[in-house]
Design a protein around this motif. Structure first.
Motif, mmCIF file in Angstrom:
data_model
loop_
_atom_site.group_PDB
_atom_site.id
_atom_site.type_symbol
_atom_site.label_atom_id
_atom_site.label_comp_id
_atom_site.label_asym_id
_atom_site.label_seq_id
_atom_site.Cartn_x
_atom_site.Cartn_y
_atom_site.Cartn_z
ATOM 1 N N SER A 60 0.814 -1.212 0.000
ATOM 2 C CA SER A 60 0.000 0.000 0.000
ATOM 3 C C SER A 60 0.851 1.268 0.000
ATOM 4 C CB SER A 60 -0.936 0.004 1.214
ATOM 5 O OG SER A 60 -0.192 -0.047 2.420
ATOM 6 N N LYS A 63 1.953 1.789 -3.518
ATOM 7 C CA LYS A 63 0.782 2.186 -4.293
ATOM 8 C C LYS A 63 0.449 3.656 -4.048
ATOM 9 C CE LYS A 63 -4.120 1.091 -5.009
ATOM 10 N NZ LYS A 63 -5.264 0.268 -4.548
ATOM 11 N N GLU A 64 0.515 4.063 -2.790
ATOM 12 C CA GLU A 64 0.220 5.456 -2.444
ATOM 13 C C GLU A 64 1.237 6.399 -3.077
ATOM 14 O OE1 GLU A 64 0.214 8.280 1.529
ATOM 15 O OE2 GLU A 64 -0.183 6.128 1.758
ATOM 16 N N GLU A 67 0.453 6.670 -6.768
ATOM 17 C CA GLU A 67 -0.751 7.479 -7.000
ATOM 18 C C GLU A 67 -0.454 8.960 -6.801
ATOM 19 O OE1 GLU A 67 -3.642 5.892 -4.334
ATOM 20 O OE2 GLU A 67 -4.239 4.253 -5.678
ATOM 21 N N ARG A 68 0.365 9.258 -5.800
ATOM 22 C CA ARG A 68 0.696 10.652 -5.509
ATOM 23 C C ARG A 68 1.467 11.291 -6.672
ATOM 24 N NH1 ARG A 68 3.179 9.653 -1.260
ATOM 25 N NH2 ARG A 68 5.327 9.939 -1.936
ATOM 26 N N GLU A 283 -6.825 16.801 -2.529
ATOM 27 C CA GLU A 283 -6.286 15.456 -2.730
ATOM 28 C C GLU A 283 -7.300 14.389 -2.325
ATOM 29 O OE1 GLU A 283 -3.559 14.278 -4.074
ATOM 30 O OE2 GLU A 283 -2.762 16.244 -4.607
#
Length: 662
Positions: A60, A63-64, A67-68, A283
């Motif tokens: 995660s 993944k974060e 995505e950021r 966000e």
């Protein structure tokens, strides 16, 4: 050629081994930037015998991170595929790294290289910063902010000695570094074009980012058109995910006290009292009703409620937010004086170019990198320098020196200090220079273009090594000093003419801030003039409460070669002449208040009909008249050194016409 290639590798390895054992190198084979990187790694305790990356984010967290930085990944993807097509058969990997040093993407089709990468944890999620894996083409390029190639034993950690890597920074639309594009492969697979290739790739990614942003903004306008065409009585603002205001409606003008064209491009820090919270809400991609926020209103800070609606892109990513302000009926909700970026409270004006300069200065204040401020005389270069210092949080003093005001032979001793007996007339106990006096703070080098060439060499060394040696001495004194330089000279021209060192120019200009002249932001003249009138009237004990509106056209048509400093002098002149509580056109200096047209008065010639040199000559001539030929006062009013003023007097043929005094 192969033998020579292997021979160079061995020589570098011997130097690396020597450095680990003695902290010295024996020859010139190690480039200065590599040696400095080794020193940084050794000082912070990087293990030179480390064989793989140690810090990895997975699941995660990875993944974060992706995505950021999805915008960067999307812009880089097609370029990385082209890199792979060019260099994949040579055994190279195309690598994309985020601004925090974590690997986001790796593309490769050569199995041997892919296996090598896995053995050293050179995988997505691995942190490849210099402080984690030592000298390398990714981490060191991040530190230096420039493209770099590292091969073999130039890597600080032995686990990377079997690699060669070329990395180039990627800069975002606002000019900030946002990542690295890299080509990495086995060290023996020589690719002479690798560095040039990644530099071109970085530029291509930056172009993609700009195009993608333009497309997103077009999409924003398309999605929100109905809100702005329906004559909505609520102030409506659109803020993109970077914190930049991209659209506003007419109702916003009345509340914020600025025209729409002056609002567009501003940062959330300049509009809202809780900017980080606003960005977090953008966000979060959530619709929020009745959120209490603080807004910079026309009369001060306004507490109101707002509805936030997300604007998403084609991939459901956050693009922007529509913010509808719900205004209270009562003026009691105005709280305090206008919001300002901390440290920049004294810089007045709402023109977009000035606000952009302030924004860049605010960003620069948060780093320790050198700053170069370029602008004409009187545009406020020292005021900007002081503001950067105040906003930086540095505890030490702000120390200023005018490089053009000192005789050539004294510049070195003033800057760097001297030991006792260093030269005839030196104090027996010696004297600390400006660098030492600014320890822990900021050193402002005004008129840097006037610095003698031999002092430029010494200054460059001090900036690179962050140490100073007093003239006549041998002891190195460590420095913690932020350097800000300023000039009204054309430094690129001086560099071309070999009058200013190119390496020093680039070293000082890590952050370059251009200050526009007052003639290019005339919309700020009323605000500035009113401020100066108020300050001077308070100083003189007068009660000026009214400025005749017929003054504004007179101030508007003049081109202000002396910029804000000249406007301040005009305000001081007017307040001194005013006898009642009103400043009127008759109180302005004759060259502003008479009835002649600009073409009838050379002092008021339009900018389009005369050169800058002629405008400067006119301003010097006017000040000579005003101060009765006193050179010291004229130089102070212009903000330049007396030596510089003397040169201009000779240049413009004014010295022979004036009985000037010192």
């Amino acid at each position: 050629m192969v033998e020579n290639f292997y021979g160079v590798y061995r020589k570098v390895w011997y130097e690396w081994n020597r450095y680990l054992n003695t902290s010295t190198i024996s020859g010139q084979i190690i480039r200065p930037e590599i040696l400095k990187s080794w020193e940084r790694c050794k000082n912070i305790g990087v293990n030179p015998y480390q064989r793989q990356g140690q810090e990895i984010i997975e699941g995660s967290a990875l993944k974060e991170a992706r995505e950021r930085q999805e915008e960067l990944i999307r812009a880089a993807q097609p370029i990385m595929e082209k890199l792979l097509a060019l260099c994949g058969s040579l055994g190279f990997l195309a690598v994309l790294v985020g601004e925090d040093g974590y690997i986001l993407e790796i593309l490769g089709n050569y199995q041997e290289t892919i296996d090598m990468a896995r053995r050293i944890n050179f995988i997505p999620g691995a942190c490849w910063r210099e402080d984690k894996v030592g000298t390398n083409g990714i981490g060191t390029a991040l530190v230096l902010g420039q493209a770099l190639e590292i091969t073999g034993a130039e890597h600080f950690c032995c686990g990377l000695h079997s690699w060669t890597c070329a990395g180039s920074p990627i800069f975002g639309p606002e000019g900030q570094p946002i990542g690295i594009i890299d080509l990495s492969g086995p060290w023996y697979r020589e690719n002479k074009q690798a560095l040039a290739t990644v530099v071109v790739a970085a530029v291509a990614i930056e172009n993609n980012l700009r195009q993608n942003r333009a497309q997103k903004e077009t999409m924003i306008y398309r999605q929100l058109t109905k809100h702005f065409l329906e004559n909505n009585s609520d102030p409506l603002l659109v803020v993109d995910r970077t914190g930049r205001l991209v659209r506003a409606n007419c109702a916003s003008e009345k509340v914020l006290g600025c025209k729409i064209e002056d609002l567009i491009g501003r940062r959330v820090e300049e509009i809202f009292g809780n900017p980080q919270e606003i960005l977090s809400l953008i966000e979060g991609r959530q619709s929020i009703k009745g959120k209490e926020i603080l807004v910079q209103g026309r009369k001060g800070v306004l507490r109101c409620r707002a509805d936030l609606s997300p604007v998403t892109g084609d991939y459901n990513e956050s693009v922007a937010a529509l913010i509808a302000l719900k205004l209270p009926d009562s003026s009691q909700f105005y709280m305090s004086s206008p919001l300002t970026l901390q440290g920049f409270e004294h810089i007045l004006g709402n023109h977009p170019r000035l606000r952009e300069s302030i924004r860049l200065a605010y960003i620069a204040a948060r780093s320790d990198a050198p700053v170069l401020i370029l602008g004409e005389t009187g545009t406020g270069k020292e005021l900007f320098a002081r503001s950067i210092h105040e906003a930086s949080g540095r505890k030490g003093p702000f120390v200023a020196i005018n490089c053009g005001a000192l005789p050539r032979e004294l510049v070195g001793s003033e800057l760097f200090g001297y030991v006792g007996g260093a030269f005839t007339g030196a104090r027996p106990e010696g004297k600390p220079g400006k660098f030492e006096q600014a320890q822990g703070g900021t050193l402002f080098l005004d008129e840097i273009g006037e610095m003698p060439p031999d002092i430029q060499v010494y200054l460059l060394r001090v900036l690179e090594e962050k140490k100073v040696v007093r003239l006549g001495g041998h002891k190195e004194i460590p420095l913690d000093v932020r350097v800000i330089a300023a000039t009204n000279s054309d430094l690129p021209k001086l560099v071309r003419e070999k009058k200013f060192r190119e390496d020093l120019y680039f070293r000082l200009g890590v952050f370059t801030i251009h200050l526009c002249p007052l003639r290019e932001r005339k919309s700020d003249i009323p605000l500035l003039f009113e401020h100066f009138v108020r300050k001077v009237s308070q100083k003189l004990g007068k009660n000026i409460t009214y400025i005749d509106p017929s003054i504004w056209p007179l101030l508007e048509k003049y081109d202000w070669p002396g910029n804000v400093r000249e406007l301040r002098n005009v305000a001081e002149w007017a307040v001194n002449l005013a006898e009642g509580n009103t400043v009127s056109p008759g109180h302005l200096p004759p060259y502003l208040s008479d009835s002649r047209t600009p073409h009838e008065d050379s002092c008021c010639s339009s900018f389009s009909s005369v050169t800058l040199a002629e405008l400067e000559r006119q301003e010097i001539r006017r000040l000579l008249e005003y101060y009765g030929g006193n050179i010291t006062k004229v130089a102070k009013a212009l903000g330049i050194a007396r030596s510089t003023l003397y040169r201009k007097l000779y240049k413009y043929g004014l010295r022979t016409r004036w009985g000037v005094s010192k």
